[in-house]
Design a protein around this motif. Structure first.
Motif, PDB file in Angstrom:
ATOM      1  N   ALA A 128     -25.323  60.951 129.734  1.00 15.95           N
ATOM      2  CA  ALA A 128     -23.891  61.567 129.406  1.00 15.95           C
ATOM      3  C   ALA A 128     -23.099  60.234 128.960  1.00 15.95           C
ATOM      4  N   ASP A 129     -23.335  59.013 129.834  1.00 16.55           N
ATOM      5  CA  ASP A 129     -22.544  58.001 129.414  1.00 16.55           C
ATOM      6  C   ASP A 129     -22.794  57.426 127.832  1.00 16.55           C
ATOM      7  N   LEU A 130     -23.949  57.679 127.622  1.00 18.23           N
ATOM      8  CA  LEU A 130     -24.295  57.221 126.312  1.00 18.23           C
ATOM      9  C   LEU A 130     -23.655  58.363 125.175  1.00 18.23           C
ATOM     10  N   ILE A 131     -23.637  59.432 125.572  1.00 15.85           N
ATOM     11  CA  ILE A 131     -22.786  60.467 124.719  1.00 15.85           C
ATOM     12  C   ILE A 131     -21.398  60.048 124.418  1.00 15.85           C
ATOM     13  N   GLU A 134     -23.921  46.540 130.755  1.00 15.19           N
ATOM     14  CA  GLU A 134     -24.359  45.590 129.870  1.00 15.19           C
ATOM     15  C   GLU A 134     -24.926  45.666 128.319  1.00 15.19           C
ATOM     16  N   LYS A 135     -25.555  46.831 128.096  1.00 17.34           N
ATOM     17  CA  LYS A 135     -25.950  46.922 126.895  1.00 17.34           C
ATOM     18  C   LYS A 135     -24.959  47.360 125.822  1.00 17.34           C
ATOM     19  N   LEU A 136     -23.842  48.094 126.445  1.00 18.34           N
ATOM     20  CA  LEU A 136     -22.837  48.684 125.807  1.00 18.34           C
ATOM     21  C   LEU A 136     -21.891  47.668 125.389  1.00 18.34           C
ATOM     22  N   ALA A 137     -21.671  46.412 126.270  1.00 13.02           N
ATOM     23  CA  ALA A 137     -21.151  45.283 125.765  1.00 13.02           C
ATOM     24  C   ALA A 137     -21.562  44.366 125.010  1.00 13.02           C
TER      25      ALA A 137
END
Length: 412
Positions: free
Chosen positions: A154-157, A269-272
């Motif tokens: 859901a955070d990836l959405i 971390e990945k999104l940053a």
């Protein structure tokens, strides 16, 4: 150049079975799939020079470790055969695959088995979710979530929506619908007898309730009991195998390329790390590109089909642009235009994937390789993509922490 690695065949269990209800343990699952695979490939236990086991959390689900020792107990000819177990959450099977291929490329062994297994339906759903949460960083991620992995994706959405604009649920629902429909054609699929209505793939809170965030029930891959095995061989051993059985090398499958990346543990971390990148998940794209480079291709449309990780519909949505089937953020175009449909330009998950076929965690990467083999050798039955010659595989562990990509083609 390293030796080529061929796939001689294999087997998988029926993913609809609940082994605990049958009074059977993880050892029975391993035994059944191994010996069915040997029979299918016309091999004997004494042919195996090494065995690699992919498994995530047998210790949590059934209190069992040391799975390699179980292999050595299954037949007298397997006593003494070297075994190893590999863990990388949902990519455990692919890590076993990479280790097995490395042994062949190094010349250590000529014929190696890779067996993936997970025993998961012996506990209530909430307990299963807690066990599977071990692939997140304990006490650091999604600590307030009831279901860790639906919350993660859901955070990836949300991350996609922030980077590219609001993500329309219709596209996620259509991905799920396609995969369940494909699963109905697969005699091994956990969901082959499930029934749905048109509302099952919409934002209807009764037909398709919310699990976490914007993830809904029918977006989710299954909690599955299952095992899969494949047998890998060097070029010389594959040629001997084919000749002895009246086959040509082109009747076998070959691993043409592979990619393997590890991203930072936490999704944040990945999104940053990806904030200034074109891709939300750049390490996924890089792993795919690595497999393409090793296979000597430069476009996803050099593939005839893809078996991708769809632990949630969002995972497949992210895989579409990571494969560069569309530009980053435009995966919806491949959904709307029918590109990924069973009869589309590039079918995705003709097996049904993790949503339709099922997701026995440690077995999934091995099952993908088996389906790649079946497709390029014309043995995929009602799941067959016409004249498939090359198939891409993408298997991930955690929130795309461990990433493995393969290209499987016809032997030459």
């Amino acid at each position: 150049m390293p030796d080529s690695v061929y796939v001689l065949g294999g087997a998988q269990t029926d993913f609809a079975r609940n082994w605990a209800r049958e009074g059977l343990g993880i050892d029975a699952m391993m035994r059944d799939v191994l010996f069915e695979g040997l029979q299918n490939a016309r091999l004997d236990p004494s042919d195996l020079q090494s065995v690699h086991v992919g498994n995530f959390v047998a210790e949590l689900f059934c209190g069992q470790g040391q799975l390699g020792g179980i292999i050595a107990s299954l037949h007298p000819d397997l006593s003494g055969v070297p075994t190893q177990r590999h863990e990388a959450a949902c990519a455990s099977g692919s890590m076993a695959m990479l280790a097995a291929t490395a042994e062949i490329e190094a010349g250590r062994y000529d014929l190696v088995a890779v067996l993936g297994v997970e025993y998961m339906r012996n506990v209530p759903g909430q307990r299963a979710a807690e066990h599977l949460g071990a692939a997140a960083w304990a006490e650091r991620e999604w600590t307030d979530a009831t279901y860790v992995w639906p919350a993660a994706f859901a955070d990836l959405i949300d991350a996609y929506s922030e980077k590219f604009g609001y993500l329309n649920y219709d596209h996620l629902g259509e991905i799920a619908r396609i995969n369940y429909a494909n699963g109905k054609r697969n005699p091994y699929a956990q969901t082959r007898d499930w029934e749905f209505t048109d509302s099952s793939f919409t934002e209807d809170d009764d037909a398709n309730p919310v699990i976490e965030g914007r993830v809904r029930r029918n977006d989710c891959g299954q909690v599955t009991d299952g095992a899969a095995v494949v047998f890998l061989a060097s070029a010389e051993r594959a040629a001997e195998y084919a000749k002895a059985r009246g086959l040509a090398l082109s009747d076998l499958a070959k691993i043409d390329g592979w990619g393997h990346r590890t991203a930072p543990m936490m999704l944040a971390e990945k999104l940053a790390e990806s904030r200034n990148d074109r891709f939300v998940l750049p390490q996924v794209n890089k792993a795919i590109r690595d497999s393409f480079a090793r296979a000597g291709i430069d476009s996803p449309f050099a593939l005839d089909a893809i078996e991708t990780h769809d632990c949630f519909a969002m995972t497949e949505y992210a895989a579409i642009d990571s494969y560069e089937i569309t530009a980053p953020g435009e995966s919806w175009k491949a959904v709307e235009e029918g590109v990924i449909a069973r009869d589309g330009r590039l079918p995705i998950n003709p097996s049904g994937g993790l949503i339709g076929l099922g997701h026995p965690v440690g077995a999934t990467g091995v099952r993908m390789m088996l389906d790649g083999y079946r497709q390029v050798t014309g043995q995929a039955g009602d799941c067959q993509v016409e004249d498939a010659r090359r198939v891409g595989l993408l298997n991930i562990g955690g929130s795309t922490t461990t990433i493995a990509s393969f290209v499987v083609g016809r032997g030459a």
